[in-house]
Design an enzyme around this catalytic site. Structure first.
Site, mmCIF file in Angstrom:
data_model
loop_
_atom_site.group_PDB
_atom_site.id
_atom_site.type_symbol
_atom_site.label_atom_id
_atom_site.label_comp_id
_atom_site.label_asym_id
_atom_site.label_seq_id
_atom_site.Cartn_x
_atom_site.Cartn_y
_atom_site.Cartn_z
ATOM 1 N N HIS A 182 32.457 92.305 30.811
ATOM 2 C CA HIS A 182 31.327 93.229 30.808
ATOM 3 C C HIS A 182 31.414 94.182 29.616
ATOM 4 O O HIS A 182 32.479 94.714 29.313
ATOM 5 C CB HIS A 182 31.340 94.090 32.080
ATOM 6 C CG HIS A 182 30.868 93.385 33.308
ATOM 7 N ND1 HIS A 182 31.626 92.426 33.943
ATOM 8 C CD2 HIS A 182 29.722 93.521 34.021
ATOM 9 C CE1 HIS A 182 30.965 91.997 35.007
ATOM 10 N NE2 HIS A 182 29.807 92.641 35.077
ATOM 11 N N ASN A 226 41.027 92.759 29.450
ATOM 12 C CA ASN A 226 39.861 92.995 30.297
ATOM 13 C C ASN A 226 40.248 93.520 31.669
ATOM 14 O O ASN A 226 39.587 94.416 32.210
ATOM 15 C CB ASN A 226 39.045 91.700 30.437
ATOM 16 C CG ASN A 226 37.813 91.877 31.293
ATOM 17 O OD1 ASN A 226 37.048 92.816 31.128
ATOM 18 N ND2 ASN A 226 37.608 90.968 32.237
#
Length: 340
Positions: free
Chosen positions: A154, A186
């Site tokens: 994201h 991440n």
């Protein structure tokens, strides 16, 4: 972040020569200087001269209007080639898509204390989906990430959009994703960095964040030249794997015409130890602009700007991945101000 990395981000080439780094990082624009023409006239002579007076200068004749025998703009009758940025506003994000890399060029978000306190959504009801607003031949696909070894990372985190299920769902569009290293980035340091951004709302009533990928050059150890090289995933391979990611933070004091605390950070798309200081990744906004070809604060006067890391302590808080996932399911994070 090493001096070499900072030099690369700022766009300093190996052939730039001595003093180039200082010129690159300067926020002042170079101005062309032109030689001042020297007067060809002479002071009036006190003696008479028999030399003839110069002939009067006549104005040049205007050039005839040139009528070109070709019309390159005639191409537009068949369509505009681009580049096209696919500007895409959603409830929780505004983004511009890069069709060449199948990644966003930038994604903007806005968070406030109220938006983060609202828990009206559940991540378990959200699914990764392709963005059908982007033409089929240019969009990233779910199959592109399958068995690629990278997370669908994201750019605007889901945790920032829990105030609405629709808003949360829209953060799962692939136009909000880039391939990111999973373990160590991440799911770890990058997530801690996102948490730092959320904690800024304990000190600022309004926080705007722009996030995006970078593709930075590396020095070839064999010939010493800098080259841009990145992996491409998918079948056919067309989704670029960024070498780095940036975040630019605008922490607003909430007053009309008030101060804005700016923070700019560039992180490599790689494993990062949790004890690495966040300030090691701080860079000038201008460095990201040069590396990305984008501009972020051209309308923000210098007198309103503050340096974020002078206002708050820029550091991450390490939290376990499962605890963060639990919070995304609906539990609010502990309210905690950033030390000043």
């Amino acid at each position: 972040m090493s001096k070499t990395t900072l030099a690369i981000i700022a766009g300093v080439s190996a052939a730039a020569g001595a003093g180039a780094a200082a010129a690159i990082f300067s926020s002042r624009r170079q101005r062309d200087t032109f030689p001042v023409p020297q007067s060809t006239s002479h002071p009036p002579s006190t003696t008479t001269s028999s030399a003839p007076l110069p002939a009067p200068v006549t104005a040049p004749r205007p050039l005839k209007e040139i009528v070109p025998p070709v019309d390159p703009n005639g191409l537009f009758q068949y369509g505009f080639p681009g580049p096209i940025s696919d500007l895409n506003p959603t409830l929780s994000t505004t983004s511009a898509f890069d069709r060449r890399t199948r990644n966003p060029a930038w994604v903007a978000e806005h968070i406030t204390p109220a938006s983060l306190l609202a828990n009206n959504a559940d991540r378990r009801h959200s699914y990764f989906v392709e963005d059908e607003s982007i033409p089929s031949k240019f969009r990233a696909r779910l199959d592109d990430y399958r068995r690629s070894g990278y997370d669908r990372g994201h750019q605007v985190p889901a945790a920032d959009a829990k105030w609405s299920q629709d808003a949360l769902d829209q953060t799962f569009l692939l136009s909000n994703m880039c391939p990111q290293v999973g373990e160590g980035f991440n799911r770890d340091y990058w997530a801690h960095f996102e948490d730092f951004c959320r904690r800024l709302t304990n000190d600022y009533p309004s926080v705007r964040i722009v996030t995006g990928p970078l593709y930075l050059p590396r020095k070839d150890p064999e010939d010493g030249k800098y080259r841009v090289s990145y992996e491409v995933i998918g079948n056919p391979p067309n989704v670029a794997v960024p070498t780095h990611f940036y975040k630019i933070i605008f922490a607003e004091d909430g007053k009309t015409g008030g101060n804005v605390s700016l923070g700019a950070f560039v992180l490599p798309n790689a494993r990062i130890a949790n004890d690495k200081p966040l300030k090691d990744f701080e860079v000038p906004v201008e460095a990201i602009e040069r590396a990305s070809g984008l501009e972020f604060a051209t309308k923000l006067p210098m007198q309103r700007r503050r340096r974020l890391c002078d206002e708050v302590h820029c550091s991450i808080i390490v939290r376990e991945y499962m605890d963060r996932q639990k919070n995304l399911m609906g539990d609010s994070p502990t309210k905690r101000s950033l030390p000043r």
